[in-house]
Design a protein around this motif. Structure first.
Motif, PDB file in Angstrom:
ATOM      1  N   THR A  26       9.757  -4.741   1.567  1.00  0.00           N
ATOM      2  CA  THR A  26      10.369  -4.457   2.859  1.00  0.00           C
ATOM      3  C   THR A  26      11.548  -3.497   2.739  1.00  0.00           C
ATOM      4  N   VAL A  27      12.051  -3.274   1.532  1.00  0.00           N
ATOM      5  CA  VAL A  27      13.188  -2.380   1.324  1.00  0.00           C
ATOM      6  C   VAL A  27      12.713  -0.930   1.437  1.00  0.00           C
ATOM      7  N   MET A  28      13.429  -0.127   2.186  1.00  0.00           N
ATOM      8  CA  MET A  28      12.987   1.227   2.490  1.00  0.00           C
ATOM      9  C   MET A  28      12.758   2.072   1.241  1.00  0.00           C
ATOM     10  N   ASN A  29      13.587   1.900   0.218  1.00  0.00           N
ATOM     11  CA  ASN A  29      13.448   2.737  -0.979  1.00  0.00           C
ATOM     12  C   ASN A  29      12.671   2.059  -2.103  1.00  0.00           C
ATOM     13  N   CYS A  30      11.835   1.086  -1.746  1.00  0.00           N
ATOM     14  CA  CYS A  30      11.013   0.403  -2.757  1.00  0.00           C
ATOM     15  C   CYS A  30      10.111   1.388  -3.500  1.00  0.00           C
ATOM     16  N   ALA A  31       9.412   2.246  -2.758  1.00  0.00           N
ATOM     17  CA  ALA A  31       8.458   3.171  -3.387  1.00  0.00           C
ATOM     18  C   ALA A  31       9.156   4.140  -4.328  1.00  0.00           C
ATOM     19  N   ALA A  32      10.285   4.726  -3.889  1.00  0.00           N
ATOM     20  CA  ALA A  32      11.015   5.661  -4.742  1.00  0.00           C
ATOM     21  C   ALA A  32      11.536   4.960  -5.991  1.00  0.00           C
ATOM     22  N   GLY A  33      11.980   3.722  -5.845  1.00  0.00           N
ATOM     23  CA  GLY A  33      12.460   2.970  -6.996  1.00  0.00           C
ATOM     24  C   GLY A  33      11.354   2.706  -8.002  1.00  0.00           C
ATOM     25  N   GLN A  34      10.171   2.312  -7.519  1.00  0.00           N
ATOM     26  CA  GLN A  34       9.039   2.069  -8.398  1.00  0.00           C
ATOM     27  C   GLN A  34       8.611   3.347  -9.127  1.00  0.00           C
ATOM     28  N   ILE A  35       8.637   4.470  -8.401  1.00  0.00           N
ATOM     29  CA  ILE A  35       8.296   5.750  -9.026  1.00  0.00           C
ATOM     30  C   ILE A  35       9.240   6.050 -10.177  1.00  0.00           C
ATOM     31  N   ALA A  36      10.530   5.885  -9.935  1.00  0.00           N
ATOM     32  CA  ALA A  36      11.523   6.180 -10.967  1.00  0.00           C
ATOM     33  C   ALA A  36      11.387   5.251 -12.167  1.00  0.00           C
ATOM     34  N   ILE A  37      11.170   3.975 -11.904  1.00  0.00           N
ATOM     35  CA  ILE A  37      11.071   3.000 -12.990  1.00  0.00           C
ATOM     36  C   ILE A  37       9.832   3.235 -13.838  1.00  0.00           C
ATOM     37  N   ARG A  38       8.685   3.381 -13.187  1.00  0.00           N
ATOM     38  CA  ARG A  38       7.427   3.480 -13.919  1.00  0.00           C
ATOM     39  C   ARG A  38       7.250   4.815 -14.632  1.00  0.00           C
ATOM     40  N   HIS A  39       7.874   5.872 -14.106  1.00  0.00           N
ATOM     41  CA  HIS A  39       7.689   7.189 -14.714  1.00  0.00           C
ATOM     42  C   HIS A  39       8.939   7.721 -15.393  1.00  0.00           C
ATOM     43  N   LYS A  40       9.926   6.818 -15.564  1.00  0.00           N
ATOM     44  CA  LYS A  40      11.140   7.148 -16.324  1.00  0.00           C
ATOM     45  C   LYS A  40      11.850   8.389 -15.771  1.00  0.00           C
ATOM     46  N   LEU A  41      12.027   8.399 -14.457  1.00  0.00           N
ATOM     47  CA  LEU A  41      12.781   9.471 -13.804  1.00  0.00           C
ATOM     48  C   LEU A  41      14.213   8.980 -13.616  1.00  0.00           C
ATOM     49  N   HIS A  42      15.112   9.436 -14.474  1.00  0.00           N
ATOM     50  CA  HIS A  42      16.468   8.903 -14.477  1.00  0.00           C
ATOM     51  C   HIS A  42      17.447   9.758 -13.682  1.00  0.00           C
ATOM     52  N   ARG A  88       0.824  -1.208   0.000  1.00  0.00           N
ATOM     53  CA  ARG A  88       0.000   0.000   0.000  1.00  0.00           C
ATOM     54  C   ARG A  88       0.865   1.269   0.000  1.00  0.00           C
ATOM     55  N   THR A  89       1.998   1.234   0.677  1.00  0.00           N
ATOM     56  CA  THR A  89       2.887   2.396   0.672  1.00  0.00           C
ATOM     57  C   THR A  89       3.281   2.769  -0.750  1.00  0.00           C
ATOM     58  N   THR A  90       3.700   1.787  -1.523  1.00  0.00           N
ATOM     59  CA  THR A  90       4.140   2.042  -2.898  1.00  0.00           C
ATOM     60  C   THR A  90       2.978   2.497  -3.771  1.00  0.00           C
ATOM     61  N   LEU A 110       7.190 -11.125  -1.150  1.00  0.00           N
ATOM     62  CA  LEU A 110       6.987 -10.172  -0.064  1.00  0.00           C
ATOM     63  C   LEU A 110       8.217  -9.308   0.196  1.00  0.00           C
ATOM     64  N   PHE A 111       9.394  -9.805  -0.210  1.00  0.00           N
ATOM     65  CA  PHE A 111      10.627  -9.128   0.195  1.00  0.00           C
ATOM     66  C   PHE A 111      10.831  -7.734  -0.401  1.00  0.00           C
ATOM     67  N   PRO A 112      10.605  -7.505  -1.702  1.00  0.00           N
ATOM     68  CA  PRO A 112      10.899  -6.171  -2.255  1.00  0.00           C
ATOM     69  C   PRO A 112      10.211  -5.033  -1.519  1.00  0.00           C
ATOM     70  N   ILE A 139       5.884  -0.360   7.107  1.00  0.00           N
ATOM     71  CA  ILE A 139       5.931  -1.059   8.395  1.00  0.00           C
ATOM     72  C   ILE A 139       5.182  -2.380   8.311  1.00  0.00           C
ATOM     73  N   ARG A 140       4.077  -2.376   7.604  1.00  0.00           N
ATOM     74  CA  ARG A 140       3.281  -3.593   7.473  1.00  0.00           C
ATOM     75  C   ARG A 140       4.057  -4.677   6.733  1.00  0.00           C
ATOM     76  N   SER A 141       4.698  -4.324   5.619  1.00  0.00           N
ATOM     77  CA  SER A 141       5.439  -5.314   4.831  1.00  0.00           C
ATOM     78  C   SER A 141       6.581  -5.912   5.628  1.00  0.00           C
ATOM     79  N   SER A 142       7.321  -5.061   6.333  1.00  0.00           N
ATOM     80  CA  SER A 142       8.443  -5.552   7.140  1.00  0.00           C
ATOM     81  C   SER A 142       7.961  -6.475   8.246  1.00  0.00           C
ATOM     82  N   SER A 143       6.853  -6.094   8.885  1.00  0.00           N
ATOM     83  CA  SER A 143       6.317  -6.908   9.977  1.00  0.00           C
ATOM     84  C   SER A 143       5.834  -8.263   9.476  1.00  0.00           C
ATOM     85  N   GLU A 144       5.119  -8.257   8.355  1.00  0.00           N
ATOM     86  CA  GLU A 144       4.571  -9.508   7.838  1.00  0.00           C
ATOM     87  C   GLU A 144       5.672 -10.435   7.325  1.00  0.00           C
TER      88      GLU A 144
END
Length: 385
Positions: free
Chosen positions: A156-172, A94-96, A152-154, A129-134
């Motif tokens: 739990t990484v703190m910068n998962c959301a920022a990475g997905q944003i960059a990948i999906r929206h081509k922010l290089h 949900r965070t991502t 489930l692992f990806p 927090i939810r992903s890490s806990s689960e």
């Protein structure tokens, strides 16, 4: 990819002091995306905060089985498929998803603002927090720890959301995650300001995100850190920031200007003084005087033992007065922890569109934390027509 922990009419016409030798170039906010309990988009957030209306209060749609007996504010319907499509979203947490939707809303305001010279700086607490806990619980439940579900692992990484944003929206460009809790918003803005000033990017998405989950709700409830009547919330907000010269050359209207953003640390028992010092420094950096401040958005509202300290710190910095207008965000969106700072700025911009606040109003966005960290951003309204 990197991560770091670390009287209104008179105000508009008051003469400015001599230029400060420590002055910094303002950040122009040219687009805003917000997802909160008030609804989807900046307009929904601005209207709810301007009217003092409570956001969505029913968490049943999130599938949480056990929640503490306290008020909540949750995003009612998250249009993930509509805004970012269904492909590759099955295992996103949900965070991502919150961050991706806020990002899409921001980029839709000015299509084409991606590529090599665009980046993202995202504020968080510890990621999801939810992903890490689960994921941690799975290592105890399974016959052997290595039999956990790898999907489930990806998350739990703190910068998962920022990475997905960059990948999906081509922010290089620059990509950073700032884990600063309540100070994440101001810290992310400082990071973006420095990156722009040093030429590492032409424009940066600066955001904050926090999801609602049973784990964090129980944490707030059992710790006593949040007043009993203060709701736990969730949300995400994104600001597109760039140099004003770049925005003007491209014909993009400036919704607001971040004139200064300062952080500091105060010894125990000196939080109010520490915040007052940071506010004073921020005003000096942008050549503004205390009497010019017309509005404030407090970050510690509802936090046990911190709310009055924050208010006292602002009064001290402003010569014993409080700003005439108070932009109360948490009644509408709840306690959003690391998303609070950017949501406060987004709410300011949104309320400027729904109120009769004077043109060029100067506002403070403040934050204090129990560990002694304090922060302040000075924001000025722009072209809202």
């Amino acid at each position: 990819m990197t991560s770091a922990t670390a009287a209104p009419a008179a105000v508009a016409t008051a003469p400015r002091p001599a230029s400060s030798p420590f002055a910094v170039t303002p950040l122009a906010v040219t687009a805003v995306g917000a997802v909160s309990a008030a609804g989807i988009g900046l307009d929904a957030l601005g209207r709810a905060v301007a009217e003092g209306a409570a956001g969505h209060t029913d968490p049943s749609g999130l599938g949480e089985e056990s929640l503490p007996p306290r008020p909540v504010r949750v995003v009612p319907d998250l249009p993930v498929a509509e805004l970012i499509g269904r492909k590759g979203t099955r295992h996103l947490d949900r965070t991502t998803k919150l961050a991706l939707v806020a990002c899409r809303l921001t980029l839709d305001a000015h299509p084409g603002q991606t590529g090599e010279r665009s980046g993202v700086v995202l504020g968080t607490s510890t990621g999801s927090i939810r992903s890490s806990s689960e994921f941690s619980l799975e290592t105890l439940r399974q016959e052997r720890p290595y039999l956990v579900n790898p999907s489930l692992f990806p998350n739990t990484v703190m910068n998962c959301a920022a990475g997905q944003i960059a990948i999906r929206h081509k922010l290089h460009g620059v990509n950073a995650t700032i884990a600063g809790g309540h100070l994440s918003g101001v810290q992310a803005l400082r990071y973006a300001r420095n990156a722009l000033r040093q030429g590492h990017a032409d424009r940066i998405l600066v955001g904050g995100v926090e999801e609602f989950c049973a784990q964090s709700a129980w944490g707030w409830h059992l710790s006593g850190s949040l007043a009993a009547d203060a709701p736990v919330g969730e949300g995400a907000a994104m600001l597109m920031v760039e140099q004003e010269t770049e925005a003007s050359a491209a014909g993009r209207p400036v919704l607001a200007r971040v004139l200064a953003c300062e952080t500091g640390y105060s010894a125990p028992g000196r939080l109010a003084d520490g915040l007052a010092s940071v506010v004073t420094t921020a005003l000096e950096r942008c050549d503004r005087r205390p009497e010019q401040v017309g509005a404030v958005s407090y970050g510690a509202t509802g936090l046990t033992g911190l709310q009055r300290i924050e208010e006292r710190g602002v009064r001290t910095a402003l010569g014993g007065r409080s700003p005439a207008r108070r932009v109360a965000v948490k009644e509408s969106v709840g306690e959003c922890f690391s998303a609070a700072g950017i949501l406060q700025i987004a709410a300011l911009i949104g309320t400027w569109q729904h109120t009769t606040a004077p043109a060029g109003e100067l506002a403070l966005v403040t934050a204090v934390a129990r560990d002694g960290n304090v922060g302040c951003a000075v924001v000025e309204s722009g072209h809202l027509g």
